[in-house]
Scaffold this motif. Structure first.
Motif, short mmCIF file in Angstrom:
data_model
loop_
_atom_site.label_atom_id
_atom_site.label_comp_id
_atom_site.label_asym_id
_atom_site.label_seq_id
_atom_site.Cartn_x
_atom_site.Cartn_y
_atom_site.Cartn_z
N THR A 171 79.79 52.54 -46.08
CA THR A 171 78.80 53.61 -46.24
C THR A 171 78.25 54.12 -44.91
O THR A 171 77.74 55.24 -44.85
N LYS A 174 79.18 57.67 -43.62
CA LYS A 174 79.88 58.38 -44.70
C LYS A 174 79.17 59.69 -45.01
O LYS A 174 77.97 59.71 -45.29
N PRO A 175 79.89 60.81 -44.98
CA PRO A 175 79.26 62.08 -45.34
C PRO A 175 78.90 62.13 -46.82
O PRO A 175 79.54 61.47 -47.65
N ASP A 176 77.90 62.94 -47.15
CA ASP A 176 77.42 63.02 -48.53
C ASP A 176 78.49 63.51 -49.49
O ASP A 176 78.49 63.14 -50.67
N TRP A 177 79.40 64.36 -49.02
CA TRP A 177 80.39 64.96 -49.91
C TRP A 177 81.53 64.01 -50.26
O TRP A 177 82.31 64.28 -51.17
N PRO A 179 83.03 60.98 -52.02
CA PRO A 179 82.63 60.09 -53.12
C PRO A 179 82.92 58.63 -52.80
O PRO A 179 83.66 58.30 -51.88
N ASN A 180 82.34 57.76 -53.61
CA ASN A 180 82.63 56.33 -53.53
C ASN A 180 83.83 56.03 -54.43
O ASN A 180 83.84 56.42 -55.61
N TYR A 378 86.20 66.32 -54.28
CA TYR A 378 85.45 66.62 -53.05
C TYR A 378 84.59 67.87 -53.20
O TYR A 378 84.07 68.39 -52.21
#
Length: 425
Positions: A171, A174-177, A179-180, A378
């Protein structure tokens, strides 16, 4: 930046991302740079076509090891067959041990630019019982072992499970866009399941009803997007496949089946599993990585704190899922970025950011294939899934093109494939 000699570009890893990066840096920068590739093996492992060889009863080792030494030599690129042991980002050095013969001493090499394209460590050793009871198709050794079991009388006709261990994604940075992901890449389980179902029918050993697909996630192949996954699950259900989701992780494999950490289990004679993708152990705790050990980069694949360090392919934190086409996109970006730094290309040409798109071609058996092109995971709007004989032919053709070009397919190769599939099938 001024250099006393030619800039030294060191690329760690010689599979898809590393080889592509090396060859495109040479194309963009010409003879004005020195390029060295380090890999523990002198060949590229063409992973995507392993299931095709196995179900056709061909030893995948004979067709899917592409020698890279002569390809690199022809481009004026040095190759060191060695295992990387450490990276010192402060002194710009990499430690390695030659693996051509046992007993080599620790050595180091300096760099001006570093590209980490080491791929990931496939953690089968973390799955209890895998060595004795597990199967997979992630390399030619395991592929050949499964081929012999299927084709030489080992298979007794029992149930089969196919699926993934839990993937641990970092994390930090990690960019907000992005996903996990709960599985590293679930195109292979779909491909293996479809082609093995056809193989069972063709050999009069049953069919898809003997196969259970499983995933640690709420839905399998979630990166393909909800619309495509819904179509696939409907098709697979109509064909007779069984499906289990939310397994959480694999607890252990036994002679009789597979146990999950959610407390459930499945009976299985054959357990085909994909493991957790983990960074190599020496990557942990470096200042360029997230808490799992994947290299943090911006959208030009450059580490924000050490701008002469790049990552491409599975070693990069932005590569989610761990998919070859994403590594190819990133390799081309890295080459342009280094060329920009050296005054070879303009910023306008080089600074096009990484825009991930899932593009996948898989085998379905009987000379048919499936194709997925999607970026909805994405936040995009592209969602295409097609099936047919032409797709299988193009999958084979891509492998031949890759071999013939020595890991430097033309810029129009993938776009042309997309055009043919999306508009002519």
């Amino acid at each position: 930046m001024q250099y006393s000699g030619k800039p030294r570009i060191l690329i760690l890893g010689g599979n898809f991302a590393g080889l592509t990066t090396a060859r495109f840096i040479r194309e963009q920068c010409g003879k004005d740079v020195n390029i060295t590739v380090i890999d523990r093996k002198p060949y590229l492992l063409f992973v995507p076509n392993i299931p095709i060889e196995v179900f056709a009863n061909r030893n995948p080792q004979n067709a899917l090891h592409m020698p890279i030494e002569h390809v690199l030599f022809d481009d004026g690129i040095d190759f060191i067959q060695a295992e990387v042991k450490a990276i010192d980002v402060e002194t710009s050095q990499v430690e390695y041990v030659s693996v051509e013969r046992p007993g080599s001493s620790l050595e180091h090499i300096e760099y001006d630019y570093l590209v980490v394209a080491l791929g990931a460590r496939l953690a089968y050793d973390k799955i209890e019982g895998f060595g004795e009871y597990g199967s997979t198709l992630s390399d030619t050794y395991y592929g050949n072992r499964l081929r012999r079991y299927l084709h030489e009388g080992g298979y007794k006709g029992g149930p089969i499970v196919i699926g993934s261990s839990r993937f641990h994604q970092g994390t930090k940075g990690k960019p907000d866009w992005l996903p996990n992901a709960l599985a590293a890449c679930e195109g292979p389980p779909l491909e293996i399941g479809l082609s093995l179902g056809a193989w069972l029918e063709d050999h009069k050993l049953g069919g898809p009803n003997k196969i259970t697909l499983f995933t640690p996630a709420p839905v399998i192949a979630e990166d393909a997007g909800e619309e495509i996954v819904a179509k696939f699950l409907e098709m697979a259900g109509n064909m007779g496949y069984n499906y289990v989701n939310k397994t959480e992780d694999i607890k252990r494999l036994t002679a009789d089946g597979i146990e999950f950490t959610n407390g459930k289990s499945l009976e299985a004679e054959i357990k085909i599993v994909l493991p957790d993708w983990q960074p190599h152990s020496f990557m942990k705790d470096l200042p360029i990585v997230d808490e799992e050990g994947f290299v943090i980069t911006d959208l030009t694949m450059r580490n924000p704190d050490y701008p002469r360090i790049f990552a491409a392919g599975d070693a990069a934190a932005l590569t989610v899922p761990k998919l070859g086409t994403l590594g190819d996109m990133q390799a081309r970006i890295v080459a342009l970025q280094i060329a920009k730094d050296l005054g070879k290309v303009s910023a306008e040409k080089a600074d096009e950011p990484f825009r991930p798109t899932v593009i996948c071609m898989g085998d379905m058996g009987r000379d048919k294939g499936f194709y997925i092109h999607s970026d909805v995971w994405y936040g995009g709007k592209t969602s295409i899934m097609k099936m047919g004989h032409m797709i299988f032919a193009l999958k084979l053709a891509f492998k031949e093109m890759y071999y013939r070009t020595g890991g430097k397919p033309s810029r129009w190769g993938l776009p042309l494939t997309e055009l043919l599939i999306e508009h002519l099938t």
